[in-house]
Design a protein around this motif. Structure first.
Motif, PDB file in Angstrom:
ATOM      1  N   UNK A 211       0.836  -1.216   0.000  1.00  0.00           N
ATOM      2  CA  UNK A 211       0.000   0.000   0.000  1.00  0.00           C
ATOM      3  C   UNK A 211       0.864   1.257   0.000  1.00  0.00           C
ATOM      4  N   UNK A 212       2.086   1.135  -0.525  1.00  0.00           N
ATOM      5  CA  UNK A 212       3.003   2.274  -0.505  1.00  0.00           C
ATOM      6  C   UNK A 212       2.393   3.485  -1.224  1.00  0.00           C
ATOM      7  N   UNK A 213       1.740   3.233  -2.356  1.00  0.00           N
ATOM      8  CA  UNK A 213       1.129   4.335  -3.116  1.00  0.00           C
ATOM      9  C   UNK A 213      -0.357   4.507  -2.796  1.00  0.00           C
ATOM     10  N   UNK A 214      -1.052   3.400  -2.567  1.00  0.00           N
ATOM     11  CA  UNK A 214      -2.512   3.435  -2.421  1.00  0.00           C
ATOM     12  C   UNK A 214      -2.971   3.687  -0.984  1.00  0.00           C
ATOM     13  N   UNK A 215      -2.034   3.677  -0.034  1.00  0.00           N
ATOM     14  CA  UNK A 215      -2.397   3.828   1.375  1.00  0.00           C
ATOM     15  C   UNK A 215      -2.561   5.279   1.822  1.00  0.00           C
ATOM     16  N   UNK A 216      -2.877   5.462   3.083  1.00  0.00           N
ATOM     17  CA  UNK A 216      -3.012   6.778   3.734  1.00  0.00           C
ATOM     18  C   UNK A 216      -4.062   7.645   3.028  1.00  0.00           C
ATOM     19  N   UNK A 217      -5.210   7.029   2.756  1.00  0.00           N
ATOM     20  CA  UNK A 217      -6.369   7.802   2.303  1.00  0.00           C
ATOM     21  C   UNK A 217      -6.459   8.039   0.818  1.00  0.00           C
ATOM     22  N   UNK A 218      -5.446   7.677   0.081  1.00  0.00           N
ATOM     23  CA  UNK A 218      -5.376   8.007  -1.351  1.00  0.00           C
ATOM     24  C   UNK A 218      -6.613   7.549  -2.134  1.00  0.00           C
ATOM     25  N   UNK A 290     -11.639  15.161   7.510  1.00  0.00           N
ATOM     26  CA  UNK A 290     -12.486  14.167   6.811  1.00  0.00           C
ATOM     27  C   UNK A 290     -12.021  13.921   5.383  1.00  0.00           C
ATOM     28  N   UNK A 291     -10.729  13.710   5.211  1.00  0.00           N
ATOM     29  CA  UNK A 291     -10.189  13.613   3.860  1.00  0.00           C
ATOM     30  C   UNK A 291     -10.480  12.281   3.169  1.00  0.00           C
ATOM     31  N   UNK A 292     -10.908  11.257   3.937  1.00  0.00           N
ATOM     32  CA  UNK A 292     -11.204   9.988   3.253  1.00  0.00           C
ATOM     33  C   UNK A 292     -12.460  10.120   2.392  1.00  0.00           C
ATOM     34  N   UNK A 293     -13.606  10.513   2.971  1.00  0.00           N
ATOM     35  CA  UNK A 293     -14.779  10.710   2.096  1.00  0.00           C
ATOM     36  C   UNK A 293     -14.546  11.796   1.051  1.00  0.00           C
ATOM     37  N   UNK A 294     -13.755  12.804   1.432  1.00  0.00           N
ATOM     38  CA  UNK A 294     -13.476  13.885   0.483  1.00  0.00           C
ATOM     39  C   UNK A 294     -12.704  13.361  -0.728  1.00  0.00           C
ATOM     40  N   UNK A 295     -11.665  12.538  -0.470  1.00  0.00           N
ATOM     41  CA  UNK A 295     -10.865  11.982  -1.570  1.00  0.00           C
ATOM     42  C   UNK A 295     -11.739  11.129  -2.479  1.00  0.00           C
ATOM     43  N   UNK A 296     -12.633  10.340  -1.868  1.00  0.00           N
ATOM     44  CA  UNK A 296     -13.527   9.493  -2.669  1.00  0.00           C
ATOM     45  C   UNK A 296     -14.417  10.375  -3.545  1.00  0.00           C
ATOM     46  N   UNK A 297     -14.977  11.442  -2.957  1.00  0.00           N
ATOM     47  CA  UNK A 297     -15.892  12.322  -3.692  1.00  0.00           C
ATOM     48  C   UNK A 297     -15.158  13.083  -4.796  1.00  0.00           C
ATOM     49  N   UNK A 321      -9.676   4.032 -11.955  1.00  0.00           N
ATOM     50  CA  UNK A 321      -8.999   4.333 -10.703  1.00  0.00           C
ATOM     51  C   UNK A 321      -9.950   4.271  -9.537  1.00  0.00           C
ATOM     52  N   UNK A 322      -9.449   4.682  -8.393  1.00  0.00           N
ATOM     53  CA  UNK A 322     -10.238   4.716  -7.166  1.00  0.00           C
ATOM     54  C   UNK A 322      -9.814   5.934  -6.386  1.00  0.00           C
ATOM     55  N   UNK A 323     -10.792   6.686  -5.875  1.00  0.00           N
ATOM     56  CA  UNK A 323     -10.446   7.893  -5.138  1.00  0.00           C
ATOM     57  C   UNK A 323      -9.551   8.777  -5.976  1.00  0.00           C
ATOM     58  N   UNK A 324      -8.449   9.252  -5.381  1.00  0.00           N
ATOM     59  CA  UNK A 324      -7.575  10.169  -6.095  1.00  0.00           C
ATOM     60  C   UNK A 324      -6.339   9.476  -6.672  1.00  0.00           C
ATOM     61  N   UNK A 353       3.693   4.158 -20.245  1.00  0.00           N
ATOM     62  CA  UNK A 353       3.745   4.764 -21.590  1.00  0.00           C
ATOM     63  C   UNK A 353       2.473   5.448 -22.077  1.00  0.00           C
ATOM     64  N   UNK A 354       1.309   4.847 -21.788  1.00  0.00           N
ATOM     65  CA  UNK A 354       0.065   5.359 -22.376  1.00  0.00           C
ATOM     66  C   UNK A 354      -0.949   5.820 -21.355  1.00  0.00           C
ATOM     67  N   UNK A 355      -0.570   5.820 -20.093  1.00  0.00           N
ATOM     68  CA  UNK A 355      -1.568   6.137 -19.073  1.00  0.00           C
ATOM     69  C   UNK A 355      -1.222   7.459 -18.374  1.00  0.00           C
ATOM     70  N   UNK A 356      -2.067   8.452 -18.568  1.00  0.00           N
ATOM     71  CA  UNK A 356      -1.925   9.712 -17.841  1.00  0.00           C
ATOM     72  C   UNK A 356      -2.331   9.418 -16.395  1.00  0.00           C
ATOM     73  N   UNK A 357      -1.424   9.745 -15.455  1.00  0.00           N
ATOM     74  CA  UNK A 357      -1.696   9.414 -14.055  1.00  0.00           C
ATOM     75  C   UNK A 357      -1.888  10.682 -13.243  1.00  0.00           C
ATOM     76  N   UNK A 358      -2.978  10.719 -12.496  1.00  0.00           N
ATOM     77  CA  UNK A 358      -3.272  11.839 -11.605  1.00  0.00           C
ATOM     78  C   UNK A 358      -3.247  11.341 -10.163  1.00  0.00           C
ATOM     79  N   UNK A 359      -2.501  12.046  -9.316  1.00  0.00           N
ATOM     80  CA  UNK A 359      -2.439  11.734  -7.884  1.00  0.00           C
ATOM     81  C   UNK A 359      -2.485  13.050  -7.109  1.00  0.00           C
ATOM     82  N   UNK A 360      -3.555  13.813  -7.261  1.00  0.00           N
ATOM     83  CA  UNK A 360      -3.567  15.143  -6.644  1.00  0.00           C
ATOM     84  C   UNK A 360      -3.604  15.056  -5.118  1.00  0.00           C
ATOM     85  N   UNK A 361      -3.233  16.130  -4.429  1.00  0.00           N
ATOM     86  CA  UNK A 361      -3.363  16.142  -2.975  1.00  0.00           C
ATOM     87  C   UNK A 361      -4.807  15.828  -2.570  1.00  0.00           C
ATOM     88  N   UNK A 362      -4.973  15.147  -1.430  1.00  0.00           N
ATOM     89  CA  UNK A 362      -6.324  14.782  -0.980  1.00  0.00           C
ATOM     90  C   UNK A 362      -7.147  16.022  -0.624  1.00  0.00           C
TER      91      UNK A 362
END
Ligand SMILES: *Cc1c(COP(=O)(O)O)cnc(C)c1O
Length: 389
Positions: A211-218, A290-297, A321-324, A353-362
């Motif tokens: 869960x190095x990338x997907x953990x902590x509310x992401x 409340x960043x968990x529901x916020x990230x999901x929304x 994807x899921x959440x952010x 190569x072909x996937x635009x990745x978004x990981x914005x702040x929660x």
């Protein structure tokens, strides 16, 4: 050393989802330092925690008790249902800990030369063992001999794991991301994750969920595997944990707990007071705001917004994807989009190569999320049109 193909920009300061470069140009940060700065930049709770702790004591070593490390371990165990924690300083190191733990677990249970099932397109790090576990030939090329003891199978394919089990008697664990990040934002089916849990129970293997990338509310839960309602036996963490202060952690539960004894593993910097203060403040602010529901929304808003804004663009194959943790797969290599976005004041990434990745702040607001959608959709449309012409 020349280890990075860097973009020609350097940032001087930031605030929330915004960064400013040396020329004073402002950027919308939709990458958060690769899923690290979940609370955005210059979050007051983090600034306060770090400055106050720095004035007290920064480092004492693990020769002594470290109260903040104990508090952080307790908190992480509460949030995850895990039993114990080892602290280190990066995601690779957290995975190294998991790999060593699985081998020692096998050794204690009479399995010599324990093997770990790993996945195609997986990313677990760049140290020799984690690079060997990683499913990326480009990253591995030239670094042979790789560390033995890994059995690779296709991702999201339970049958492939069952077949591997029939051919090997020395399997001790499965190491898997429930949502592959570097591999292209590939989301595993809930049913698959549950099947992995069952297979591990059936065979006495450890289920190790990276869960190095997907953990902590992401993804909108503290940990992405919680969407499948399973508990892993081992869980490596890092990226978002310390809001940019380097810290990694490897959590263990049930039969994976108590495997390490004094002398089996260690890290000089692991779980120091400064990093633990940053991590405790990160968890507290994530909860308070409340960043968990916020990230999901916000994730829903961005994915739905992109789906609408990119409707009819043939080059766009899938938005997932899921959440952010969001990926937009195009039908062609699109690394060039990163530079175009940068010129446009937008920080994004392209992976696989072909996937635009978004990981914005929660902490991204609905208004900022809509701005991200508008600006990114325009860039992708222009890119697709130019390529088609
Ligand atoms: C980034 C990443 C790692 C490696 O972490 P480092 O801190 O770069 O060593 C491991 N696993 C996953 C899933 C990652 O995304």
């Amino acid at each position: 050393m020349n280890t990075y193909a860097r973009l020609p920009v350097s940032f001087t300061h930031g605030q929330g989802v915004w960064l400013w470069d040396e020329a004073g140009k402002k950027y919308l940060d939709a990458l958060a330092g690769i899923a690290v700065s979940g609370l955005g930049h210059s979050h007051p709770a983090i600034v306060k925690a770090i400055t106050e702790q720095a004035a007290k004591v920064i480092h004492t070593s693990n020769l002594y008790e470290v109260r903040l490390q104990e508090m952080l371990a307790d908190r992480l165990c509460e949030l995850s249902g895990m039993d114990e924690v080892f602290f280190c300083t990066s995601g690779s190191e957290a995975n190294e800990c998991a790999i060593k733990l699985a081998r020692l677990y096998g050794h204690h249970n009479g399995v010599a030369n324990g093997a770990i099932i790993v996945m195609e397109q997986a990313w677990h790090g760049r140290t020799l063992a984690t690079l060997s576990a990683t499913g990326n030939r480009k990253a591995q090329a030239g670094f042979e001999p790789l560390v033995p003891g890994f059995i690779r199978v296709p991702y999201n394919d339970a049958q492939a794991v069952r077949q591997a089990a029939e051919h090997s008697r020395n399997i001790v664990a499965i190491l898997v991301e429930v949502l592959q990040g570097e591999g292209g934002i590939n989301v595993a089916d809930t049913e698959y994750v549950r099947l992995l849990r069952e297979l591990c129970d059936e065979h006495n293997w450890l289920l190790m969920i990276d869960e190095v990338q997907s953990g902590i509310g992401r993804t909108g839960k503290w940990f992405a595997h919680q969407w499948a309602d399973v508990r892993p036996d081992v869980m490596p963490l890092a990226k978002g944990l310390g809001s940019g202060v380097p810290i990694g952690a490897c959590l263990a539960a049930g039969r994976a707990a108590g495997v390490f004894k004094p002398g089996n593993h260690g890290a000089t910097f692991g779980g120091g007071p400064l990093a633990c203060a940053a991590a405790l403040a990160t968890l507290e602010a994530t909860e308070k705001e409340s960043l968990l529901p916020h990230a999901a929304a916000m994730g829903e808003l961005i994915r739905a917004g992109l789906a609408e804004a990119l409707a009819g663009v043939a080059a766009v194959k899938e938005i997932r994807g899921k959440g952010l943790m969001i990926g937009i797969e195009l039908d062609r290599p699109c690394g060039e989009l990163v530079r175009r976005a940068l010129e446009d004041g937008l920080l994004i990434n392209v992976t696989a190569e072909r996937v635009v990745r978004l990981l914005p702040p929660l902490v991204i607001s609905a208004e900022e999320a809509r701005e991200l959608v508008t600006r990114l959709a325009a860039l992708i449309r222009a890119f697709a049109a130019k390529q088609a012409a």
